[in-house]
Design a protein around this motif. Sequence first.
Motif, short mmCIF file in Angstrom:
data_model
loop_
_atom_site.label_atom_id
_atom_site.label_comp_id
_atom_site.label_asym_id
_atom_site.label_seq_id
_atom_site.Cartn_x
_atom_site.Cartn_y
_atom_site.Cartn_z
N PRO A 295 -4.96 -1.75 50.22
CA PRO A 295 -4.46 -1.83 51.59
C PRO A 295 -3.33 -2.85 51.73
CG PRO A 295 -6.97 -1.89 51.64
CD PRO A 295 -6.46 -1.95 50.25
N THR A 296 -2.17 -2.60 51.99
CA THR A 296 -1.09 -3.53 52.54
C THR A 296 -0.46 -3.20 53.65
OG1 THR A 296 0.20 -2.00 51.16
CG2 THR A 296 -0.61 -3.73 49.82
N GLU A 297 0.31 -4.08 54.06
CA GLU A 297 0.93 -3.74 55.45
C GLU A 297 1.62 -2.46 55.37
OE1 GLU A 297 1.55 -4.33 59.26
OE2 GLU A 297 0.32 -5.67 58.05
N GLY A 298 1.42 -1.45 56.37
CA GLY A 298 1.90 -0.35 56.49
C GLY A 298 1.43 0.85 55.58
N ARG A 299 0.29 0.51 54.84
CA ARG A 299 -0.45 1.35 54.10
C ARG A 299 -1.89 1.33 54.13
NH1 ARG A 299 2.18 2.35 48.26
NH2 ARG A 299 0.85 4.19 48.55
N GLN A 300 -2.52 0.75 55.02
CA GLN A 300 -4.00 0.63 55.17
C GLN A 300 -4.47 1.70 56.28
OE1 GLN A 300 -1.43 -1.05 56.75
NE2 GLN A 300 -2.17 -2.72 58.09
N LEU A 301 -3.78 2.73 56.65
CA LEU A 301 -4.14 3.51 57.56
C LEU A 301 -4.87 4.90 56.85
CD1 LEU A 301 -4.53 4.32 60.78
CD2 LEU A 301 -2.34 5.46 60.50
N VAL A 302 -6.03 5.22 57.30
CA VAL A 302 -6.56 6.60 56.88
C VAL A 302 -6.73 7.55 58.12
CG1 VAL A 302 -8.95 5.41 57.20
CG2 VAL A 302 -8.55 7.80 55.62
N THR A 303 -6.17 8.96 57.90
CA THR A 303 -6.13 9.72 59.07
C THR A 303 -7.24 10.64 58.69
OG1 THR A 303 -3.81 9.54 59.44
CG2 THR A 303 -4.85 11.49 60.31
N LEU A 304 -8.14 10.93 59.93
CA LEU A 304 -9.15 11.85 59.97
C LEU A 304 -8.78 13.10 60.77
CD1 LEU A 304 -12.51 9.37 60.83
CD2 LEU A 304 -11.01 9.68 58.46
N ILE A 305 -9.11 14.21 60.07
CA ILE A 305 -8.50 15.39 60.99
C ILE A 305 -9.66 16.36 60.92
CG2 ILE A 305 -6.13 15.29 60.02
CD1 ILE A 305 -6.75 17.53 58.34
N ALA A 306 -9.60 17.20 62.16
CA ALA A 306 -10.59 18.09 62.38
C ALA A 306 -10.06 19.02 63.29
CB ALA A 306 -11.97 17.54 63.11
N PRO A 307 -10.24 20.37 63.14
CA PRO A 307 -9.95 21.49 63.98
C PRO A 307 -11.07 21.85 64.86
CG PRO A 307 -10.77 22.48 61.79
CD PRO A 307 -10.59 21.00 61.61
#
Length: 351
Positions: A12-24
């Motif tokens: 994790p670093t600034e701008g790269r610490q986001l994880v996206t969860l996706i679901a239809p």
Amino acid sequence: MHEALGAADLTPTEGRQLVTLIAPCRNEQGHVDAFCDSALAQQLPPGWRMELLVADGQSDDGTRARLDARAVQDARLRVIDNPGRIVSTGLNAALAAARGVVVVRLDIHTVFAPDYVAECLAALARSGADNVGGPWVARGQGAWGRAIAAAFQCRWVVGGARSRDAAYEGEADTVYLGCWPRAVFARIGGFDEQLVRNQDDEHNLRLRVAGGRIWQSARIRSWYVPRASLTKLFAQQYQYGYWRPFVMRKHGQPGSSRQLVPALFVAALAGGVLLAPWWRGPLALLLASYALYLAGASLAAARQAQDWGLLARLPAVIAAYHLGYGAGTWRGLLDVLLRRRAGERWSRLTR
């Protein structure tokens, strides 16, 4: 050793610490709150934050209103439009809106352990793979649902698929749902929108053909809720089988040779029926052999599930798995050979 398709520094670093969860999602009014509770309760490692994108396929049962209300209450949830109304178009719509460096796919009919996403991130870092996921573990509801789940989990029914082995850790052909560095999609693309079913198997096959690696971790825990009736199970398996030849046409190979076995069985059964007026021996031998197999597989599934009360239902459940998938495969193959487009009947979701 090739360089991983989605190789990325997951620290994790600034701008790269986001994880996206996706679901239809489509018409899941009775399940969407439990899903959102499970997804939004994820306990992330230090330095990570998440967003949850649900791609709604024009629901008309109140699902969209419930999702919109949840999104007002929790800014981490965003609702995405999915006019295509099938899983593959929903996944791609969510991918287009995703902002995370890592993408984790979720399913509305699955309950996730609180550390599910954390273990996905750990497995990516530990394995260096391009896609990671956990075993596909079913927990049925009701008597038929429990029998369907028991058969689903038994290697004598599903052909020893590693994806059903809750203890397996290592390289795999496919995993349940999946977690990818976002760069993987830039390299091999998103999900095939021509496929109503098997879009996940096709994407994993495409990844492997491109030199990517898939990793299954027993630490990534979730529990899938299968169909709860024979008719719904048969319809689901028919659709899965129907779309298999379309994947084979695209890649010139099945995801796995075991996926062809139900079609071979249905062909042998049909051949035996056609020969029966003149020669009943082959059909009698096939039916007797399958009856013995059903008895043995039912015993194995009930023993594994530790529920002997399922024995009376398991033979019908196992036959529905095999006959549905096999018959669907032949119907799909016929449409592929005749170059016919899939009809509306095979494009509707069966939940």
